[in-house]
Design a protein around this motif. Sequence first.
Motif, PDB file in Angstrom:
ATOM      1  N   SER A 187      -5.000   6.537   0.360  1.00  0.00           N
ATOM      2  CA  SER A 187      -4.365   5.752   0.063  1.00  0.00           C
ATOM      3  C   SER A 187      -4.524   4.949  -0.835  1.00  0.00           C
ATOM      4  CB  SER A 187      -5.186   4.619   0.962  1.00  0.00           C
ATOM      5  OG  SER A 187      -5.259   4.873   2.414  1.00  0.00           O
ATOM      6  N   TYR A 188      -3.497   4.335  -1.897  1.00  0.00           N
ATOM      7  CA  TYR A 188      -3.437   3.520  -2.520  1.00  0.00           C
ATOM      8  C   TYR A 188      -3.298   2.385  -2.838  1.00  0.00           C
ATOM      9  CZ  TYR A 188      -3.227   8.724  -4.723  1.00  0.00           C
ATOM     10  OH  TYR A 188      -3.929   9.518  -5.470  1.00  0.00           O
ATOM     11  N   ARG A 189      -4.200   1.317  -3.317  1.00  0.00           N
ATOM     12  CA  ARG A 189      -3.893  -0.450  -3.664  1.00  0.00           C
ATOM     13  C   ARG A 189      -3.711  -0.887  -5.035  1.00  0.00           C
ATOM     14  NH1 ARG A 189      -6.909  -4.261  -2.301  1.00  0.00           N
ATOM     15  NH2 ARG A 189      -9.424  -3.424  -1.748  1.00  0.00           N
TER      16      ARG A 189
ATOM     17  N   LYS B 247       0.242  11.260   3.976  1.00  0.00           N
ATOM     18  CA  LYS B 247      -0.684  11.565   4.889  1.00  0.00           C
ATOM     19  C   LYS B 247      -0.142  13.042   4.358  1.00  0.00           C
ATOM     20  CE  LYS B 247      -0.464   7.992   8.637  1.00  0.00           C
ATOM     21  NZ  LYS B 247       0.060   7.227   9.354  1.00  0.00           N
TER      22      LYS B 247
ATOM     23  N   THR C 160       0.777  -1.498   0.033  1.00  0.00           N
ATOM     24  CA  THR C 160      -0.186   0.346   0.069  1.00  0.00           C
ATOM     25  C   THR C 160       1.130   1.223   0.118  1.00  0.00           C
ATOM     26  OG1 THR C 160      -0.022   0.228   2.503  1.00  0.00           O
ATOM     27  CG2 THR C 160      -2.046  -1.022   1.223  1.00  0.00           C
ATOM     28  N   CYS C 161       0.533   2.638  -0.084  1.00  0.00           N
ATOM     29  CA  CYS C 161       0.757   3.491  -0.182  1.00  0.00           C
ATOM     30  C   CYS C 161      -0.409   4.544   0.620  1.00  0.00           C
ATOM     31  CB  CYS C 161       1.202   4.499  -1.765  1.00  0.00           C
ATOM     32  SG  CYS C 161       2.343   5.978  -1.920  1.00  0.00           S
ATOM     33  N   VAL C 162       0.078   4.946   1.413  1.00  0.00           N
ATOM     34  CA  VAL C 162      -0.910   5.891   1.733  1.00  0.00           C
ATOM     35  C   VAL C 162      -0.080   7.362   1.864  1.00  0.00           C
ATOM     36  CG1 VAL C 162      -1.776   6.147   4.536  1.00  0.00           C
ATOM     37  CG2 VAL C 162      -1.518   4.514   3.612  1.00  0.00           C
TER      38      VAL C 162
ATOM     39  N   THR D  38      -5.813  11.575   5.140  1.00  0.00           N
ATOM     40  CA  THR D  38      -5.206  10.072   4.641  1.00  0.00           C
ATOM     41  C   THR D  38      -5.754   9.963   2.956  1.00  0.00           C
ATOM     42  OG1 THR D  38      -5.797   8.140   5.085  1.00  0.00           O
ATOM     43  CG2 THR D  38      -4.456   9.379   6.532  1.00  0.00           C
TER      44      THR D  38
END
Length: 267
Positions: A235-237, A210, A206-208, A233
């Motif tokens: 968030s990417y997945r 903030k 995952t890429c978060v 946030t």
Amino acid sequence: MRYSIQSRGDDLSNDLAARAKQYLNDFGLVYDEKEPDIVLTIGGDGTLLHAFHRYRDRLADTAFVGVHTGHLGFYADWQPPEIEKLVISIAKHDYDVIEYPLLEVAIQYRNDMNDAVYLAMNESTVKSPDVTLVMDVELNGMPFERFRGDGLCVSTPSGSTAYNKSLGGAIIHPALPAMQLTEMASINNRVFRTVGSPLVLPAHHTCVLKPVKGPDFMVTVDHLHLLHKDVKTISYRVADERVRFARFRPFPFWKRVHDSFIDSDVR
């Protein structure tokens, strides 16, 4: 079989759409804009992107195929003179279905609003209304860097040839379930540092993002431009869903790359 057609709206695309609809009806197929088994787009990659978002709730049941009436596309691989051949193949169900990975974008807010969740076929970008975007980047749950710059782009493999490429990102074959994080004009000096290179993340990562500076951000999801306020946030997945394409003949990815970026004689 149920089908629908989406046209770019210019005269050539509209004419081809009318012809295709007449041919398909003559073959006994049913025109159904709500629950199509196959969606024929006529225009270009942008037309297909619009169709994808229109039918994002039917991705498990709907396949896409595109006719390009402009420049060669990465998704639209048929040409106008081939419309009758394509229609016959659709009517005969003479095609295979291939699937490409998608990107899930989930935006969490600081207030009590529900998360906003999107799917991207090409990419999602994040920019600040201010001059500089400042974001803490977490990869697979671990702090990675504090980014300062114009923005960040997260792309799918099939979208790696679009905006991501113009940012210096790698081209990734869509058979790989992955996503790519690419920087936009990062600030790097003796005080501020980023990795400065595109990062390719596997499906289980995952890429978060903030926010560090400011709670409001411009977020794009393919052609959609959205201002999100009070963001906690982003968030990417790699999404669980996949986009399905009806493939009637070989359409090699690397040939598409060659024809689009190297062979100037291809139209």
